[in-house]
Design an enzyme around this catalytic site. Structure first.
Site, PDB file in Angstrom:
ATOM      1  N   CYS A  78       0.890  -1.324   0.067  1.00  0.00           N
ATOM      2  CA  CYS A  78      -0.128  -0.060  -0.059  1.00  0.00           C
ATOM      3  C   CYS A  78       0.769   1.092  -0.059  1.00  0.00           C
ATOM      4  O   CYS A  78       0.703   1.901  -0.893  1.00  0.00           O
ATOM      5  CB  CYS A  78      -0.912  -0.131   1.356  1.00  0.00           C
ATOM      6  SG  CYS A  78      -1.815   1.411   1.392  1.00  0.00           S
ATOM      7  N   CYS A  80      -1.548   1.726  -3.223  1.00  0.00           N
ATOM      8  CA  CYS A  80      -2.299   2.619  -3.002  1.00  0.00           C
ATOM      9  C   CYS A  80      -1.851   4.206  -3.062  1.00  0.00           C
ATOM     10  O   CYS A  80      -2.296   5.174  -3.816  1.00  0.00           O
ATOM     11  CB  CYS A  80      -3.201   2.638  -1.685  1.00  0.00           C
ATOM     12  SG  CYS A  80      -3.228   1.035  -1.169  1.00  0.00           S
ATOM     13  N   LYS A 111       0.320   5.366  -6.057  1.00  0.00           N
ATOM     14  CA  LYS A 111      -0.597   5.481  -7.285  1.00  0.00           C
ATOM     15  C   LYS A 111      -1.461   6.756  -7.114  1.00  0.00           C
ATOM     16  O   LYS A 111      -1.443   7.323  -8.036  1.00  0.00           O
ATOM     17  CB  LYS A 111      -1.505   4.162  -7.358  1.00  0.00           C
ATOM     18  CG  LYS A 111      -2.712   4.415  -8.086  1.00  0.00           C
ATOM     19  CD  LYS A 111      -3.707   3.220  -7.788  1.00  0.00           C
ATOM     20  CE  LYS A 111      -4.636   3.671  -6.522  1.00  0.00           C
ATOM     21  NZ  LYS A 111      -5.485   2.461  -6.204  1.00  0.00           N
ATOM     22  N   TYR A 128      -8.942  -2.851 -11.593  1.00  0.00           N
ATOM     23  CA  TYR A 128      -8.720  -1.472 -11.118  1.00  0.00           C
ATOM     24  C   TYR A 128      -7.415  -0.998 -11.460  1.00  0.00           C
ATOM     25  O   TYR A 128      -7.100   0.073 -11.795  1.00  0.00           O
ATOM     26  CB  TYR A 128      -9.400  -1.141  -9.813  1.00  0.00           C
ATOM     27  CG  TYR A 128      -8.445  -1.686  -8.573  1.00  0.00           C
ATOM     28  CD1 TYR A 128      -7.690  -0.861  -8.041  1.00  0.00           C
ATOM     29  CD2 TYR A 128      -8.574  -2.897  -8.116  1.00  0.00           C
ATOM     30  CE1 TYR A 128      -6.935  -1.145  -6.966  1.00  0.00           C
ATOM     31  CE2 TYR A 128      -7.811  -3.133  -6.945  1.00  0.00           C
ATOM     32  CZ  TYR A 128      -6.944  -2.348  -6.481  1.00  0.00           C
ATOM     33  OH  TYR A 128      -6.197  -2.955  -5.466  1.00  0.00           O
ATOM     34  N   GLU A 174      -6.542   2.136 -13.752  1.00  0.00           N
ATOM     35  CA  GLU A 174      -6.035   3.339 -13.021  1.00  0.00           C
ATOM     36  C   GLU A 174      -4.621   3.686 -13.755  1.00  0.00           C
ATOM     37  O   GLU A 174      -4.710   4.911 -14.126  1.00  0.00           O
ATOM     38  CB  GLU A 174      -5.758   3.081 -11.494  1.00  0.00           C
ATOM     39  CG  GLU A 174      -7.013   2.995 -10.727  1.00  0.00           C
ATOM     40  CD  GLU A 174      -6.853   2.541  -9.353  1.00  0.00           C
ATOM     41  OE1 GLU A 174      -7.734   3.022  -8.697  1.00  0.00           O
ATOM     42  OE2 GLU A 174      -5.726   2.108  -8.932  1.00  0.00           O
ATOM     43  N   HIS A 214     -26.463  22.726  -1.604  1.00  0.00           N
ATOM     44  CA  HIS A 214     -26.174  23.394  -2.933  1.00  0.00           C
ATOM     45  C   HIS A 214     -25.241  24.239  -3.126  1.00  0.00           C
ATOM     46  O   HIS A 214     -25.239  25.154  -2.166  1.00  0.00           O
ATOM     47  CB  HIS A 214     -27.714  23.786  -3.307  1.00  0.00           C
ATOM     48  CG  HIS A 214     -27.805  24.409  -4.521  1.00  0.00           C
ATOM     49  ND1 HIS A 214     -27.974  23.582  -5.733  1.00  0.00           N
ATOM     50  CD2 HIS A 214     -28.037  25.796  -5.062  1.00  0.00           C
ATOM     51  CE1 HIS A 214     -28.174  24.196  -6.881  1.00  0.00           C
ATOM     52  NE2 HIS A 214     -28.059  25.600  -6.285  1.00  0.00           N
ATOM     53  N   GLU A 270     -25.662  16.579  -4.452  1.00  0.00           N
ATOM     54  CA  GLU A 270     -26.847  16.746  -3.901  1.00  0.00           C
ATOM     55  C   GLU A 270     -27.850  15.925  -4.812  1.00  0.00           C
ATOM     56  O   GLU A 270     -28.969  15.786  -4.408  1.00  0.00           O
ATOM     57  CB  GLU A 270     -27.169  18.354  -4.070  1.00  0.00           C
ATOM     58  CG  GLU A 270     -27.295  18.998  -5.519  1.00  0.00           C
ATOM     59  CD  GLU A 270     -27.695  20.360  -5.342  1.00  0.00           C
ATOM     60  OE1 GLU A 270     -28.463  20.782  -5.014  1.00  0.00           O
ATOM     61  OE2 GLU A 270     -26.843  21.191  -6.206  1.00  0.00           O
TER      62      GLU A 270
HETATM   63  C1  LIG Z   1      -0.705  -0.893  -7.753  1.00  0.00           C
HETATM   64  C2  LIG Z   1      -1.819  -1.143  -6.371  1.00  0.00           C
HETATM   65  C3  LIG Z   1      -2.539  -0.127  -6.010  1.00  0.00           C
HETATM   66  C4  LIG Z   1      -3.332  -0.439  -5.366  1.00  0.00           C
HETATM   67  N1  LIG Z   1      -4.297   0.428  -4.684  1.00  0.00           N
HETATM   68  C5  LIG Z   1      -5.258   0.361  -3.713  1.00  0.00           C
HETATM   69  C6  LIG Z   1      -6.193   1.404  -3.314  1.00  0.00           C
HETATM   70  O1  LIG Z   1      -6.223   2.336  -3.850  1.00  0.00           O
HETATM   71  N2  LIG Z   1      -6.845   1.079  -2.223  1.00  0.00           N
HETATM   72  C7  LIG Z   1      -6.661  -0.131  -1.335  1.00  0.00           C
HETATM   73  O2  LIG Z   1      -7.527  -0.276  -0.228  1.00  0.00           O
HETATM   74  N3  LIG Z   1      -5.879  -0.972  -1.681  1.00  0.00           N
HETATM   75  C8  LIG Z   1      -5.247  -1.003  -2.763  1.00  0.00           C
HETATM   76  N4  LIG Z   1      -4.245  -1.962  -2.943  1.00  0.00           N
HETATM   77  C9  LIG Z   1      -4.214  -3.308  -2.734  1.00  0.00           C
HETATM   78  C10 LIG Z   1      -3.340  -3.048  -1.092  1.00  0.00           C
HETATM   79  O3  LIG Z   1      -2.087  -2.444  -1.285  1.00  0.00           O
HETATM   80  C11 LIG Z   1      -3.323  -4.296  -0.454  1.00  0.00           C
HETATM   81  O4  LIG Z   1      -4.435  -4.927  -0.246  1.00  0.00           O
HETATM   82  C12 LIG Z   1      -2.634  -4.276   1.055  1.00  0.00           C
HETATM   83  O5  LIG Z   1      -1.165  -3.646   0.947  1.00  0.00           O
HETATM   84  C13 LIG Z   1      -2.579  -5.526   1.442  1.00  0.00           C
HETATM   85  O6  LIG Z   1      -1.836  -5.537   2.776  1.00  0.00           O
HETATM   86  P1  LIG Z   1      -1.021  -7.008   3.312  1.00  0.00           P
HETATM   87  O7  LIG Z   1      -0.866  -6.483   4.810  1.00  0.00           O
HETATM   88  O8  LIG Z   1      -1.868  -7.862   3.274  1.00  0.00           O
HETATM   89  O9  LIG Z   1       0.010  -6.888   2.417  1.00  0.00           O
HETATM   90  P2  LIG Z   1       1.315  -6.115   1.994  1.00  0.00           P
HETATM   91  O10 LIG Z   1       0.837  -4.631   2.086  1.00  0.00           O
HETATM   92  O11 LIG Z   1       1.573  -6.491   0.310  1.00  0.00           O
HETATM   93  O12 LIG Z   1       2.427  -6.133   2.836  1.00  0.00           O
HETATM   94  C14 LIG Z   1       3.157  -7.725   3.010  1.00  0.00           C
HETATM   95  C15 LIG Z   1       4.669  -7.283   3.233  1.00  0.00           C
HETATM   96  O13 LIG Z   1       5.181  -8.436   3.682  1.00  0.00           O
HETATM   97  C16 LIG Z   1       6.523  -8.501   3.240  1.00  0.00           C
HETATM   98  N5  LIG Z   1       6.880  -9.885   3.042  1.00  0.00           N
HETATM   99  C17 LIG Z   1       6.711 -10.923   2.206  1.00  0.00           C
HETATM  100  N6  LIG Z   1       7.078 -12.121   2.545  1.00  0.00           N
HETATM  101  C18 LIG Z   1       7.735 -11.898   3.651  1.00  0.00           C
HETATM  102  C19 LIG Z   1       8.948 -12.844   4.239  1.00  0.00           C
HETATM  103  N7  LIG Z   1       8.883 -13.908   4.060  1.00  0.00           N
HETATM  104  N8  LIG Z   1       9.673 -12.112   5.361  1.00  0.00           N
HETATM  105  C20 LIG Z   1       9.611 -10.861   5.702  1.00  0.00           C
HETATM  106  N9  LIG Z   1       8.608  -9.844   4.906  1.00  0.00           N
HETATM  107  C21 LIG Z   1       7.883 -10.393   3.869  1.00  0.00           C
HETATM  108  C22 LIG Z   1       6.509  -7.832   1.836  1.00  0.00           C
HETATM  109  O14 LIG Z   1       7.832  -7.359   1.476  1.00  0.00           O
HETATM  110  C23 LIG Z   1       5.498  -6.720   2.043  1.00  0.00           C
HETATM  111  O15 LIG Z   1       6.098  -5.564   2.402  1.00  0.00           O
HETATM  112  C24 LIG Z   1      -3.468  -1.754  -4.349  1.00  0.00           C
HETATM  113  C25 LIG Z   1      -2.334  -2.699  -4.720  1.00  0.00           C
HETATM  114  C26 LIG Z   1      -1.617  -2.362  -5.599  1.00  0.00           C
HETATM  115  C27 LIG Z   1      -0.379  -3.390  -6.201  1.00  0.00           C
END
Ligand SMILES: Cc1cc2nc3c(=O)[nH]c(=O)nc-3n(C[C@H](O)[C@H](O)[C@H](O)COP(=O)(O)OP(=O)(O)OC[C@H]3O[C@@H](n4cnc5c(N)ncnc54)[C@H](O)[C@@H]3O)c2cc1C
Length: 461
Positions: A43, A48, A51, A180, A184, A438, A443
């Site tokens: 994110c 997010c 982006k 999306y 986007e 308004h 609205e």
């Molecule tokens: C381009 C894009 C745009 C997006 N836009 C939106 C939006 O507008 N609104 C919205 O709500 N969501 C959006 N999302 C989705 C959102 O980013 C994810 O749903 C969210 O980040 C999920 O959170 P998470 O904690 O599951 O995983 P992540 O945020 O992906 O975090 C997982 C972390 O774990 C780390 N990791 C993985 N494996 C290991 C390991 N073995 N050891 C240590 N670290 C590890 C990774 O490096 C990463 O940092 C977007 C996603 C993308 C790709």
């Protein structure tokens, strides 16, 4: 009772992982969290937040054009991609720092390493080779872009990850996908002056959104100059002296400076040691969890994108908060997935909450559909042809608003507020009793007094 190094070990420093670790630590638990890349996760680092910054950047050329209608003369403008990337990187680094500060402030131990499971209570830290133990483990490793390995030439393509760090802005881009992220980025690149084509296998972009809005957005994007090719897919990508050459299933040959794949995201579970700990995954590699985000192994939870649920940041955070309630507050809490407001930061934007007209038609015997399509006030003097669409889907029997859909500027902001009204179970009469503000676009939501049409047994009448 066995003793462990930590009460909680969190793998993954993204939205879900950081929230779990920070709140558990603030409750006095001994917590460590491991992140292999950068704190903040998808994110903050490559999702997010950057982006949305790109979306803002890509809107300025229209603002400059619109200004003339309001009496402004804007001098010659130009865009510097490298400046945008540098400014974005500074902001992302600031946010990453805040995430770490929050963890440190709660006394969670911050580890900058990849972590893998050795067994149900043991984790290996790859940077040092050391192993540590924990009573409870949260896996929040997120997802990765689907690389489309079956596509000849897929290694020549980029994903959204690389799109945030391109050395140069290409002259042209082909984006594959209709979700999306694809939509986007098509708008972002087009807005920054890149000749943009979107290619999508389905009949219309953005499946699962209200059909009306999907069509409306498609038309608006084409009117801006984005080429959209539906019901076609790339079959091969190759390189020649001018850039990339793409063959499609329908026999077209396309050229582009960059090809971006936005074909969905896979759960990031490879090499995590799940089999050693006995954690079950499904056929997509997503960790299987129960209603409380618990895996088949009693002390291991999984949340966020690594599970096959809703892939959004607020959902991952909500699942983390439910985990805290369940595990540490003796209050088993299931995440609530009903009525999640969402936006597509396209141009124009989509904001939506609740059921699409099509879905509602399957669930309710009779619906009233209130629909307005109009030119927003700002577009009058600017002369921009853009139209807004607003729709309320109402269950005729209970009068409850079961879906609200907006296409137009600030649709995402409106969807957040509409989310409260739908969650509160507001009826159409509540909307009617609400005074209009308004002059706003919003609205329209409280001034659509008569249904535009009805849906009975799934058929428009
Ligand atoms: C381009 C894009 C745009 C997006 N836009 C939106 C939006 O507008 N609104 C919205 O709500 N969501 C959006 N999302 C989705 C959102 O980013 C994810 O749903 C969210 O980040 C999920 O959170 P998470 O904690 O599951 O995983 P992540 O945020 O992906 O975090 C997982 C972390 O774990 C780390 N990791 C993985 N494996 C290991 C390991 N073995 N050891 C240590 N670290 C590890 C990774 O490096 C990463 O940092 C977007 C996603 C993308 C790709």
């Amino acid at each position: 009772m066995p003793s462990y190094d930590y009460d909680l070990f969190v793998i993954g420093g993204g939205s879900g992982g950081v929230r779990s670790a920070r709140v558990a630590a603030s409750l006095g638990k001994k917590v460590a969290i491991a992140e292999e890349y950068r704190y903040g996760g998808t994110c903050v680092i490559r999702g997010c937040v950057p982006k949305k910054l790109f979306v803002y950047a890509s809107q300025f050329h229209e603002h400059f054009e619109d200004a003339a209608g309001f009496g402004w003369t804007v001098g010659e403008s130009s865009f510097d991609w490298k400046k945008l990337i540098a400014a974005k990187d500074i902001e992302i680094a600031r946010l990453e720092g805040l995430y770490k500060k929050g963890l440190a402030g709660a006394q969670a131990e911050i580890l900058e390493t990849r972590a893998e499971l050795v067994d149900a209570h043991t984790i290996k830290l790859l940077k040092t080779g050391e192993t540590v133990t924990a009573k409870t483990i949260v896996i929040a490793t997120g997802g990765k872009p689907n690389p489309h390995a079956a596509l000849p030439g897929h290694e020549l393509c980029i994903s959204s990850n690389e799109a945030f760090h391109l050395e140069e802005l290409p002259k042209s881009i082909l984006i594959a996908g209709g979700g999306y992220i694809a939509v986007e980025f098509a708008n972002i690149f087009h807005g920054l002056g890149v000749e943009t084509t979107l290619i999508y296998r389905g009949t219309e972009i953005l499946s699962r959104f209200d059909e009306d809005l999907r069509r409306g957005l498609h038309e608006a994007m084409v009117a801006k100059g984005i080429r959209i090719l539906c019901q076609d897919v790339m079959e091969k990508v190759a390189k020649d002296e001018n850039g990339l050459v793409i063959q499609t299933m329908k026999g077209q040959t396309l050229n582009a400076g960059v090809v971006m794949l936005a074909l969905g995201r896979d759960p990031y579970t490879q090499g995590l040691g799940l089999e050693k700990a006995g954690v079950a995954v499904n056929e997509r590699g997503a960790i299987v969890v129960d209603d409380y985000s618990r895996t088949n192994v009693e002390n291991i939870y999984a949340l966020g994108d690594v599970t096959d649920r809703v892939q959004l940041t607020p959902v991952a955070i909500h699942e983390a908060m439910c985990f805290i309630e369940t595990e540490y507050k003796n209050n088993p809490t299931k995440p609530d997935y009903d009525l999640i407001p969402t936006a597509v930061f396209s141009q124009p934007e989509i904001g939506t909450v609740g059921l699409s007209e099509e879905e509602a038609g399957k669930r309710y015997k009779e619906l009233e559909v209130y629909r307005a399509q109009f030119r927003p006030l700002k577009a009058t003097l600017s002369g921009r042809a853009e139209k807004m669409i607003m729709k309320l889907i109402v269950d005729a029997a209970s009068r409850k608003v079961v879906g609200a859909h907006i296409l137009g500027h600030d649709a995402g902001e409106m969807a957040q507020i509409l989310g409260i009204t739908l969650k509160a179970g507001c009826t159409k009469d509540d909307f009617d009793r609400t005074m209009a503000l308004h002059p706003t676009a919003a609205e329209e939501l409280v001034t659509m007094y008569a249904p535009t049409y009805r849906i009975r047994d799934g058929q428009r009448v």
